[in-house]
Design a protein around this motif. Structure first.
Motif, mmCIF file in Angstrom:
data_model
loop_
_atom_site.group_PDB
_atom_site.id
_atom_site.type_symbol
_atom_site.label_atom_id
_atom_site.label_comp_id
_atom_site.label_asym_id
_atom_site.label_seq_id
_atom_site.Cartn_x
_atom_site.Cartn_y
_atom_site.Cartn_z
ATOM 1 N N LEU A 35 -8.829 -2.897 6.351
ATOM 2 C CA LEU A 35 -7.437 -3.309 6.930
ATOM 3 C C LEU A 35 -6.786 -4.194 6.304
ATOM 4 N N ASN A 36 -5.504 -4.280 6.213
ATOM 5 C CA ASN A 36 -4.790 -5.620 5.453
ATOM 6 C C ASN A 36 -3.446 -5.679 6.312
ATOM 7 N N LEU A 37 -3.010 -7.126 6.289
ATOM 8 C CA LEU A 37 -1.684 -7.167 6.722
ATOM 9 C C LEU A 37 -0.514 -6.255 6.185
ATOM 10 N N LEU A 38 -0.620 -5.956 5.163
ATOM 11 C CA LEU A 38 0.387 -4.924 4.413
ATOM 12 C C LEU A 38 0.387 -3.708 5.203
ATOM 13 N N ASP A 39 -0.738 -3.402 5.811
ATOM 14 C CA ASP A 39 -0.551 -1.847 6.527
ATOM 15 C C ASP A 39 0.312 -2.079 7.886
ATOM 16 N N SER A 40 0.152 -3.184 8.271
ATOM 17 C CA SER A 40 0.881 -3.770 9.586
ATOM 18 C C SER A 40 2.529 -3.994 9.142
ATOM 19 N N LYS A 41 2.811 -4.514 7.830
ATOM 20 C CA LYS A 41 4.194 -4.704 7.634
ATOM 21 C C LYS A 41 4.832 -3.512 7.014
ATOM 22 N N ILE A 42 3.985 -2.460 6.551
ATOM 23 C CA ILE A 42 4.660 -1.204 6.183
ATOM 24 C C ILE A 42 4.998 -0.566 7.562
ATOM 25 N N LYS A 43 4.142 -0.592 8.549
ATOM 26 C CA LYS A 43 4.339 0.135 10.000
ATOM 27 C C LYS A 43 5.767 -0.327 10.475
ATOM 28 N N THR A 44 5.848 -1.510 10.273
ATOM 29 C CA THR A 44 7.090 -2.340 11.073
ATOM 30 C C THR A 44 8.463 -2.168 10.199
ATOM 31 N N GLY A 45 8.310 -1.614 8.996
ATOM 32 C CA GLY A 45 9.312 -1.264 8.215
ATOM 33 C C GLY A 45 9.837 -2.602 7.323
ATOM 34 N N GLU A 46 8.984 -3.597 7.467
ATOM 35 C CA GLU A 46 9.334 -4.883 6.568
ATOM 36 C C GLU A 46 9.601 -4.679 5.068
ATOM 37 N N PHE A 47 8.874 -3.315 4.592
ATOM 38 C CA PHE A 47 8.976 -3.270 3.113
ATOM 39 C C PHE A 47 9.708 -2.112 2.867
ATOM 40 N N LYS A 48 10.500 -1.585 3.769
ATOM 41 C CA LYS A 48 10.989 -0.332 3.487
ATOM 42 C C LYS A 48 12.093 -0.287 2.287
ATOM 43 N N LEU A 49 12.489 -1.524 2.087
ATOM 44 C CA LEU A 49 13.647 -1.823 0.919
ATOM 45 C C LEU A 49 12.615 -1.672 -0.355
ATOM 46 N N ILE A 50 11.859 -1.972 -0.412
ATOM 47 C CA ILE A 50 10.983 -2.056 -1.744
ATOM 48 C C ILE A 50 9.844 -0.823 -1.752
ATOM 49 N N LEU A 51 9.548 -0.447 -0.784
ATOM 50 C CA LEU A 51 8.589 0.869 -0.675
ATOM 51 C C LEU A 51 9.044 1.808 0.465
ATOM 52 N N PRO A 52 10.230 2.666 -0.061
ATOM 53 C CA PRO A 52 10.705 3.822 0.939
ATOM 54 C C PRO A 52 9.951 4.868 1.256
ATOM 55 N N TYR A 53 8.806 4.734 2.059
ATOM 56 C CA TYR A 53 7.881 5.903 2.241
ATOM 57 C C TYR A 53 8.550 7.109 3.246
ATOM 58 N N LYS A 54 8.088 8.304 2.758
ATOM 59 C CA LYS A 54 8.438 9.321 3.568
ATOM 60 C C LYS A 54 7.384 9.646 4.764
ATOM 61 N N PHE A 55 7.910 10.088 5.994
ATOM 62 C CA PHE A 55 7.008 10.520 6.899
ATOM 63 C C PHE A 55 6.601 12.028 6.954
ATOM 64 N N PRO A 56 5.364 12.273 7.843
ATOM 65 C CA PRO A 56 4.689 11.272 8.223
ATOM 66 C C PRO A 56 3.661 10.593 7.253
ATOM 67 N N LEU A 57 3.269 9.346 7.498
ATOM 68 C CA LEU A 57 2.660 8.507 6.720
ATOM 69 C C LEU A 57 1.281 8.025 7.061
ATOM 70 N N ILE A 58 0.174 8.425 6.350
ATOM 71 C CA ILE A 58 -1.080 7.800 6.481
ATOM 72 C C ILE A 58 -1.164 6.760 5.936
ATOM 73 N N LEU A 59 -1.711 5.524 6.641
ATOM 74 C CA LEU A 59 -1.584 4.359 6.257
ATOM 75 C C LEU A 59 -2.971 3.920 5.755
ATOM 76 N N GLY A 60 -3.175 2.818 5.104
ATOM 77 C CA GLY A 60 -4.618 2.408 4.574
ATOM 78 C C GLY A 60 -4.372 2.083 3.070
ATOM 79 N N HIS A 61 -4.845 1.110 2.871
ATOM 80 C CA HIS A 61 -4.928 0.636 1.386
ATOM 81 C C HIS A 61 -6.288 0.298 0.623
ATOM 82 N N ASP A 62 -7.348 0.545 1.247
ATOM 83 C CA ASP A 62 -8.609 0.189 0.702
ATOM 84 C C ASP A 62 -9.497 1.181 1.223
ATOM 85 N N VAL A 63 -10.475 1.741 0.106
ATOM 86 C CA VAL A 63 -11.233 2.872 0.621
ATOM 87 C C VAL A 63 -12.463 2.544 -0.323
ATOM 88 N N ALA A 64 -13.801 2.951 0.547
ATOM 89 C CA ALA A 64 -14.984 3.185 -0.402
ATOM 90 C C ALA A 64 -15.476 4.649 0.134
#
Length: 333
Positions: free
Chosen positions: A39-68
């Motif tokens: 988990l990263n703060l980036l997940d939270s920032k995307i959830k709140t819309g802080e990056f919607k100008l830079i990263l305009p995602y479509k919904f429904p959106l699965i969050l999460g930026h790290d995987v093993a």
């Protein structure tokens, strides 16, 4: 498959556990069965819309930026991976979604998991390690004998940044609370500043590089401890017009970013310091280099807590609290 999604940007709402279709595997994709997700703060920032100008995602959106996890299917043109391989990745923007049972990722953004790490440890690495690599190696070109100030040393980025900077031969100063000092010394930090009692500006002078991850006030103070021709790299903003150009943002985004970063860019120019904003990118080749550093013992993961997948909302709240030392991970099984 089970996945944690959002249906709109919200500062208060949590993630919803829902059923989603297993991703379609394109010709260069590997399908990864998720064993653990960082988990990263980036997940939270995307959830709140802080990056919607830079990263305009479509919904429904699965969050999460790290995987093993483990490769369960490969696309027709995949050459680097086979079914059964243990891998890890920071999927690229617009293809995120590691808070799920499966994720499809282009093979160029995937690397083999370090053999000496558990799935949970491996899941803690990609986003922060790639951020640090791109800041210290690509942007700063950090050299042996240079001095670097890494803010918030006990955080996810900080713990990896200290280790990579030491590997590159730099002297490392960092800020943290006193209770984290022992951990940070063990990672290689040379100068430890208790941010509750000391002002780093009165301690540090003539530094070559600053890795800024804090607020605007801290960034402005950081400019004053850097020597002429030094570099300040910020991962917390403000983003610059150069960044807008790099991500091919619309013209109006370039104008907005130009305005919000103009003050800091003018101050840096006056002091003859190079200021840049870094929004890390997915990069499997770099992650493979990081694998080598982990397997040689130069970098080790720092994992604070591991939550079960069903408690992903609690895990994200813990990340948002700012109390974690290193990374927070959810595991599937």
């Amino acid at each position: 498959m089970k996945a944690f999604t959002i249906n709109k940007y919200s500062k208060t709402g949590g993630l919803q556990l829902t059923d989603m279709p297993i991703p379609v595997v394109k010709e260069y994709d590997v399908l990864v069965e998720v064993h653990a997700s960082g988990l990263n703060l980036l997940d939270s920032k995307i959830k709140t819309g802080e990056f919607k100008l830079i990263l305009p995602y479509k919904f429904p959106l699965i969050l999460g930026h790290d995987v093993a996890g483990v490769v369960t299917q490969v696309g027709a043109k995949v050459t680097k991976f086979k079914v059964g391989d243990e891998v890890y990745s920071r999927p690229p923007d617009f293809r995120i979604g590691t808070f799920a049972e499966f994720i499809a990722i282009d093979e160029k953004d995937v690397a083999h998991k370090p053999k000496n790490l558990s799935m949970e440890e491996a899941a803690s690495i990609p986003l922060v390690a790639l951020t640090v690599w791109q800041a210290l190696v690509e942007k700063a070109n950090l050299k042996k004998g240079q001095k670097i100030f890494i803010q918030a040393g006990s955080g996810g980025v900080g713990t990896i940044a200290i280790q990579l900077a030491k590997h590159l031969g730099a002297t490392v100063a960092t800020t943290a609370s006193e209770k984290s000092f022992e951990l940070l010394k063990s990672l290689g930090a040379d100068v430890l500043i208790d941010y509750k009692k000391q002002d780093f500006e009165s301690v540090l002078k003539e530094y070559d590089v600053v890795l800024n991850s804090q607020d605007k006030k801290t960034l402005e103070k950081s400019l004053r401890i850097v020597k002429p021709n030094g570099k300040v790299i910020s991962i917390s903003g403000p983003p610059t017009p150069e960044f807008a150009k790099a991500i091919k943002a619309p013209w109006f985004v370039k104008i907005i970013l130009s305005l919000i970063s103009s003050g800091i860019r003018k101050t840096a120019k006056k002091l003859n310091i190079e200021y840049s904003f870094l929004f890390m990118r997915a990069e499997g080749k770099q992650l493979q280099k990081i694998t080598e550093l982990i397997e040689s013992g130069s970098i080790k993961p720092v994992v604070d807590k591991v939550f079960p997948f069903t408690e992903t909302n609690d895990a994200l709240s813990y990340v948002e609290s700012g109390r974690s030392k290193g990374k927070v991970v959810v595991k599937m099984k």
